[in-house]
Design a protein around this motif. Structure first.
Motif, PDB file in Angstrom:
ATOM      1  N   GLY A 113       5.206 -35.633  13.928  1.00 21.65           N
ATOM      2  CA  GLY A 113       6.199 -35.048  14.531  1.00 21.65           C
ATOM      3  C   GLY A 113       5.956 -33.469  14.546  1.00 21.65           C
ATOM      4  N   GLU A 139       4.001 -32.246  16.733  1.00 21.03           N
ATOM      5  CA  GLU A 139       3.843 -32.873  18.438  1.00 21.03           C
ATOM      6  C   GLU A 139       4.652 -31.688  18.631  1.00 21.03           C
ATOM      7  N   TRP A 140       6.208 -31.536  17.914  1.00 22.95           N
ATOM      8  CA  TRP A 140       6.920 -30.586  18.207  1.00 22.95           C
ATOM      9  C   TRP A 140       6.169 -28.947  18.213  1.00 22.95           C
ATOM     10  N   ILE A 146      13.804 -31.657  14.073  1.00 25.15           N
ATOM     11  CA  ILE A 146      13.179 -33.115  13.994  1.00 25.15           C
ATOM     12  C   ILE A 146      13.967 -34.075  13.052  1.00 25.15           C
ATOM     13  N   TYR A 167      13.281 -40.821  14.071  1.00 23.29           N
ATOM     14  CA  TYR A 167      11.747 -40.822  14.694  1.00 23.29           C
ATOM     15  C   TYR A 167      11.128 -39.732  13.745  1.00 23.29           C
ATOM     16  N   TYR A 170       7.455 -39.371  20.185  1.00 22.96           N
ATOM     17  CA  TYR A 170       7.733 -38.005  20.982  1.00 22.96           C
ATOM     18  C   TYR A 170       7.971 -37.950  21.896  1.00 22.96           C
TER      19      TYR A 170
END
Length: 425
Positions: free
Chosen positions: A205, A208-209, A345, A349, A388
């Protein structure tokens, strides 16, 4: 510092606030909104257990089943003094959103026992677990409600639950019930890689951010609250990204080293030190109350809920908060972080790697398959990346934060199920 989850802190109210914010944005169907605003079933059991000294103690256990529109209830069992009906409601509701956002055929459930497991021997914990399983009876089952490990429960705990549950079934049917729980030891039908799945998912995560924001993780400093299973594996995979761990906090204390803390060395130390980070020679003690104000780029709260509040959100220096725990940031804290431009985040998720891996284990057991570690990690990363993309796309569409976007994605999938199926009768 790490504080206890408590009804006074409004955990369930925080869940409802987040739900209503997302529901308002998408004009969620009034009927579906009414259904999702309450739980389906709330189970409280009191059961006696004989302790090693011959005395009998009565324990209280909980299992809350929030919604099963998408499939069987799914969620962990925790052993902690703060377990109560309010916490179980909140955590069960979060599980409904988490499984929906991940695209899993599950609903949400949660529960546990109000207990400090450190006060009991392994033999006593086994008896407590088996008696709790017996008390729950048919309220759990492989196609109805599937528990998993959570705070202070382990693969061994799940093995005891599975064995007890199967022992109450007829001999020729017992093998059909091995997937009543997930998170079992590998030798007892567990999944390769389940131990690292949640921590790995947190780092996927974050990556991906970072990709979306053109942010380079290598060399960035991060602090970590909680060094249990999730915290350790998150630090393990963050190290592979080149990020530098500078601070760690758990219930025993806080430690800091601006030059970096080696996660593997710290893990070896905690294994010899009753799972505690305090006293680690590779870092200096740091005041518990000031931990979140440490200079860093990324903060990963991976301990208990409601840790970041109006009382400390203003002092956070990180640019990104990645929620490794369930509900570590309350509603007031979230608003402050958002107003300060600090990205979050969201937990439904960010820490969903565990329940995704649980789904893989459930499938493996149902189909009589054995998946390799490489297969598991590849499938997990693919699913986390897809989730995501969904969340970010919704955030862009509605011009909203990632948490609200995650809720919108989860609610829309459940709403669609009710629209297509109708509501009985």
């Amino acid at each position: 510092m790490i504080t206890k989850e408590s009804p006074k802190m409004g955990m369930y109210e925080n869940v409802q606030h987040q739900f209503n914010k997302a529901a308002d944005i998408i004009n969620l169907s009034p009927a579906v909104r009414k259904i999702l605003s309450i739980t389906n079933t709330e189970i409280v059991v009191h059961f006696p257990v004989k302790l090693d000294n011959g005395t009998v103690q009565v324990f209280t256990g909980y299992r809350v089943q929030h919604n099963n529109a998408l499939g069987p209830y799914k969620g962990g069992l925790r052993y902690h003094p703060t377990v109560d009906i309010d916490a179980a409601r909140a955590l069960a509701t979060w599980m409904t959103w988490k499984t929906s956002l991940a695209g899993l055929p599950y609903g949400g459930g949660k529960g546990g026992i109000q207990i400090d497991p450190n006060l009991y021997s392994d033999a006593e914990l086994e008896r407590i677990t088996r008696r709790f399983t017996f008390a729950l009876g048919d309220n759990i089952g492989p196609e109805h409600d599937i528990p998993a490990p959570d705070v202070n429960t382990t693969p061994q705990t799940m093995a005891w639950i599975a064995d007890t549950f199967m022992s109450t079934r007829s001999t020729n049917e017992r093998t059909k019930y091995s997937h009543v729980v997930t998170g079992k030891p590998v030798g007892a039908g567990g999944l390769e890689g389940r131990d690292r799945a949640t921590g790995f998912g947190v780092v996927v995560g974050i990556q991906e951010w970072a990709n979306h924001n053109n942010y380079e993780l290598s060399g960035k400093k991060y602090i970590l609250q909680g060094f249990g299973n999730v915290g350790y594996w998150a630090s393990h995979f963050m190290r592979a990204k080149g990020a530098v761990l500078v601070g760690v906090q758990d219930a025993s204390g806080s430690i800091y080293n601006s030059d970096g803390i080696d996660p593997e060395s710290l893990f070896e130390f905690t294994e010899r030190n009753n799972k505690c980070v305090a006293g680690y020679p590779g870092a200096s003690p740091y005041p518990q109350a000031d931990f979140f104000s440490l200079d860093c780029d990324i903060l990963i709260p991976a301990a208990m809920g409601n840790q970041i509040t109006a009382g400390n959100a203003h002092s956070i220096k990180a640019l990104l908060v990645a929620e490794g725990a369930n509900g570590p940031v309350d509603s007031d804290g979230s608003e402050i972080l958002e107003s300060r431009g600090i990205a979050v985040i969201p937990d439904i998720y960010c820490n969903s790697g565990g329940v995704i891996a649980s789904y893989f284990e459930w499938l493996q057991n149902r189909n009589g398959e054995l998946w390799s570690l490489e297969e598991v990690m590849e499938k997990l990363e693919k699913k986390m990346k897809k989730s995501y993309e969904t969340m970010q796309s919704i955030a862009n569409k509605y011009n909203t934060d990632l948490r609200t976007a995650a809720y919108i994605g989860a609610l829309q999938r459940i709403e669609q199920a009710y629209i297509q199926r109708g509501i009985f009768p």
